[in-house]
Write a protein that holds these residues in place. Structure first.
Motif, PDB file in Angstrom:
ATOM      1  N   ALA A  33     -28.459 -47.139  -2.323  1.00  9.52           N
ATOM      2  CA  ALA A  33     -27.307 -47.798  -1.697  1.00  9.52           C
ATOM      3  C   ALA A  33     -26.136 -47.919  -2.678  1.00  9.52           C
ATOM      4  O   ALA A  33     -24.977 -47.724  -2.293  1.00  9.52           O
ATOM      5  CB  ALA A  33     -27.702 -49.174  -1.176  1.00  9.52           C
ATOM      6  N   MET A  34     -26.418 -48.198  -3.934  1.00 14.98           N
ATOM      7  CA  MET A  34     -25.345 -48.312  -4.923  1.00 14.98           C
ATOM      8  C   MET A  34     -24.664 -46.967  -5.154  1.00 14.98           C
ATOM      9  O   MET A  34     -23.443 -46.901  -5.263  1.00 14.98           O
ATOM     10  CB  MET A  34     -25.896 -48.862  -6.252  1.00 14.98           C
ATOM     11  CG  MET A  34     -26.399 -50.277  -6.165  1.00 14.98           C
ATOM     12  SD  MET A  34     -25.133 -51.464  -5.747  1.00 14.98           S
ATOM     13  CE  MET A  34     -24.148 -51.437  -7.206  1.00 14.98           C
ATOM     14  N   VAL A  35     -25.452 -45.898  -5.211  1.00 11.94           N
ATOM     15  CA  VAL A  35     -24.900 -44.581  -5.509  1.00 11.94           C
ATOM     16  C   VAL A  35     -24.176 -43.977  -4.309  1.00 11.94           C
ATOM     17  O   VAL A  35     -23.079 -43.433  -4.443  1.00 11.94           O
ATOM     18  CB  VAL A  35     -26.017 -43.632  -6.005  1.00 11.94           C
ATOM     19  CG1 VAL A  35     -25.522 -42.205  -6.099  1.00 11.94           C
ATOM     20  CG2 VAL A  35     -26.543 -44.098  -7.353  1.00 11.94           C
ATOM     21  N   PHE A  36     -24.773 -44.081  -3.123  1.00 12.98           N
ATOM     22  CA  PHE A  36     -24.233 -43.363  -1.970  1.00 12.98           C
ATOM     23  C   PHE A  36     -23.426 -44.228  -1.003  1.00 12.98           C
ATOM     24  O   PHE A  36     -22.776 -43.682  -0.108  1.00 12.98           O
ATOM     25  CB  PHE A  36     -25.360 -42.663  -1.215  1.00 12.98           C
ATOM     26  CG  PHE A  36     -25.987 -41.557  -2.008  1.00 12.98           C
ATOM     27  CD1 PHE A  36     -25.307 -40.367  -2.203  1.00 12.98           C
ATOM     28  CD2 PHE A  36     -27.228 -41.712  -2.583  1.00 12.98           C
ATOM     29  CE1 PHE A  36     -25.877 -39.348  -2.950  1.00 12.98           C
ATOM     30  CE2 PHE A  36     -27.805 -40.696  -3.324  1.00 12.98           C
ATOM     31  CZ  PHE A  36     -27.120 -39.516  -3.509  1.00 12.98           C
ATOM     32  N   VAL A  37     -23.459 -45.548  -1.155  1.00 10.97           N
ATOM     33  CA  VAL A  37     -22.686 -46.414  -0.264  1.00 10.97           C
ATOM     34  C   VAL A  37     -21.641 -47.205  -1.049  1.00 10.97           C
ATOM     35  O   VAL A  37     -20.445 -47.106  -0.785  1.00 10.97           O
ATOM     36  CB  VAL A  37     -23.619 -47.369   0.527  1.00 10.97           C
ATOM     37  CG1 VAL A  37     -22.812 -48.308   1.397  1.00 10.97           C
ATOM     38  CG2 VAL A  37     -24.614 -46.576   1.364  1.00 10.97           C
ATOM     39  N   ALA A  38     -22.080 -47.996  -2.026  1.00  7.91           N
ATOM     40  CA  ALA A  38     -21.157 -48.858  -2.761  1.00  7.91           C
ATOM     41  C   ALA A  38     -20.200 -48.052  -3.646  1.00  7.91           C
ATOM     42  O   ALA A  38     -19.018 -48.379  -3.736  1.00  7.91           O
ATOM     43  CB  ALA A  38     -21.935 -49.868  -3.609  1.00  7.91           C
ATOM     44  N   GLY A  39     -20.706 -46.997  -4.287  1.00  4.83           N
ATOM     45  CA  GLY A  39     -19.848 -46.177  -5.153  1.00  4.83           C
ATOM     46  C   GLY A  39     -18.694 -45.533  -4.410  1.00  4.83           C
ATOM     47  O   GLY A  39     -17.531 -45.698  -4.799  1.00  4.83           O
ATOM     48  N   PRO A  40     -18.960 -44.806  -3.326  1.00  3.61           N
ATOM     49  CA  PRO A  40     -17.848 -44.224  -2.559  1.00  3.61           C
ATOM     50  C   PRO A  40     -16.901 -45.274  -1.975  1.00  3.61           C
ATOM     51  O   PRO A  40     -15.698 -45.048  -1.906  1.00  3.61           O
ATOM     52  CB  PRO A  40     -18.555 -43.449  -1.451  1.00  3.61           C
ATOM     53  CG  PRO A  40     -19.870 -43.082  -2.038  1.00  3.61           C
ATOM     54  CD  PRO A  40     -20.242 -44.263  -2.887  1.00  3.61           C
ATOM     55  N   MET A  41     -17.431 -46.427  -1.570  1.00  7.38           N
ATOM     56  CA  MET A  41     -16.550 -47.483  -1.065  1.00  7.38           C
ATOM     57  C   MET A  41     -15.631 -47.980  -2.166  1.00  7.38           C
ATOM     58  O   MET A  41     -14.447 -48.236  -1.937  1.00  7.38           O
ATOM     59  CB  MET A  41     -17.376 -48.646  -0.511  1.00  7.38           C
ATOM     60  CG  MET A  41     -17.996 -48.360   0.830  1.00  7.38           C
ATOM     61  SD  MET A  41     -19.104 -49.659   1.445  1.00  7.38           S
ATOM     62  CE  MET A  41     -18.225 -51.147   1.090  1.00  7.38           C
ATOM     63  N   LEU A  42     -16.143 -48.103  -3.381  1.00  2.00           N
ATOM     64  CA  LEU A  42     -15.338 -48.549  -4.510  1.00  2.00           C
ATOM     65  C   LEU A  42     -14.241 -47.538  -4.826  1.00  2.00           C
ATOM     66  O   LEU A  42     -13.096 -47.911  -5.085  1.00  2.00           O
ATOM     67  CB  LEU A  42     -16.231 -48.766  -5.732  1.00  2.00           C
ATOM     68  CG  LEU A  42     -15.555 -49.291  -6.989  1.00  2.00           C
ATOM     69  CD1 LEU A  42     -15.027 -50.699  -6.736  1.00  2.00           C
ATOM     70  CD2 LEU A  42     -16.534 -49.301  -8.142  1.00  2.00           C
ATOM     71  N   ILE A  43     -14.581 -46.260  -4.783  1.00  2.39           N
ATOM     72  CA  ILE A  43     -13.590 -45.213  -5.049  1.00  2.39           C
ATOM     73  C   ILE A  43     -12.491 -45.242  -3.997  1.00  2.39           C
ATOM     74  O   ILE A  43     -11.310 -45.098  -4.307  1.00  2.39           O
ATOM     75  CB  ILE A  43     -14.262 -43.828  -5.108  1.00  2.39           C
ATOM     76  CG1 ILE A  43     -15.078 -43.712  -6.387  1.00  2.39           C
ATOM     77  CG2 ILE A  43     -13.235 -42.705  -5.039  1.00  2.39           C
ATOM     78  CD1 ILE A  43     -15.911 -42.459  -6.473  1.00  2.39           C
ATOM     79  N   ASP A  44     -12.863 -45.449  -2.731  1.00  3.22           N
ATOM     80  CA  ASP A  44     -11.874 -45.432  -1.654  1.00  3.22           C
ATOM     81  C   ASP A  44     -10.980 -46.666  -1.642  1.00  3.22           C
ATOM     82  O   ASP A  44      -9.862 -46.609  -1.139  1.00  3.22           O
ATOM     83  CB  ASP A  44     -12.575 -45.293  -0.301  1.00  3.22           C
ATOM     84  CG  ASP A  44     -13.194 -43.912  -0.129  1.00  3.22           C
ATOM     85  OD1 ASP A  44     -12.734 -42.966  -0.800  1.00  3.22           O
ATOM     86  OD2 ASP A  44     -14.153 -43.790   0.654  1.00  3.22           O
ATOM     87  N   THR A  45     -11.447 -47.791  -2.175  1.00  3.86           N
ATOM     88  CA  THR A  45     -10.667 -49.025  -2.104  1.00  3.86           C
ATOM     89  C   THR A  45      -9.893 -49.347  -3.373  1.00  3.86           C
ATOM     90  O   THR A  45      -9.038 -50.220  -3.350  1.00  3.86           O
ATOM     91  CB  THR A  45     -11.577 -50.224  -1.780  1.00  3.86           C
ATOM     92  OG1 THR A  45     -12.574 -50.346  -2.789  1.00  3.86           O
ATOM     93  CG2 THR A  45     -12.228 -50.068  -0.423  1.00  3.86           C
ATOM     94  N   THR A  46     -10.162 -48.648  -4.472  1.00  2.79           N
ATOM     95  CA  THR A  46      -9.495 -48.945  -5.736  1.00  2.79           C
ATOM     96  C   THR A  46      -8.621 -47.765  -6.156  1.00  2.79           C
ATOM     97  O   THR A  46      -9.139 -46.673  -6.386  1.00  2.79           O
ATOM     98  CB  THR A  46     -10.546 -49.226  -6.834  1.00  2.79           C
ATOM     99  OG1 THR A  46     -11.458 -50.204  -6.349  1.00  2.79           O
ATOM    100  CG2 THR A  46      -9.899 -49.730  -8.098  1.00  2.79           C
TER     101      THR A  46
END
Length: 84
Positions: free
Chosen positions: A22-35
């Protein structure tokens, strides 16, 4: 100290794998898209065709320059006049 049962250990293993996934495939891409800063870095990596899975980017020219400059900064520190 007692050992946990096999079923508890297996459940813990799969729970840990799920959290890492979940951290690699969900939280990481969300962080890239929002920051914006992460988006800029991600765009640079894609444009430069950098393989981010490599341990050390020896074939990337910009990394070679950065490594050379960092090593030079540590080997040739500025020395001013010493204490009197």
């Amino acid at each position: 100290m007692e050992n946990k049962s096999l079923s508890v250990r297996i459940t813990s293993f799969f729970a840990t794998c799920a959290v890492i996934w979940a951290m690699v495939f969900v939280a990481g891409p969300m962080l890239i898209d929002t920051t914006p800063a992460f988006r800029t870095l991600a765009d640079f990596v894609v444009e430069s065709d950098i393989e981010t899975g490599e341990f050390y980017y020896t074939d990337v020219e910009i990394v070679g320059h950065a490594d050379h400059n960092a090593r030079s900064s540590m080997e040739y520190l500025p020395h001013g006049p010493g204490p009197d």
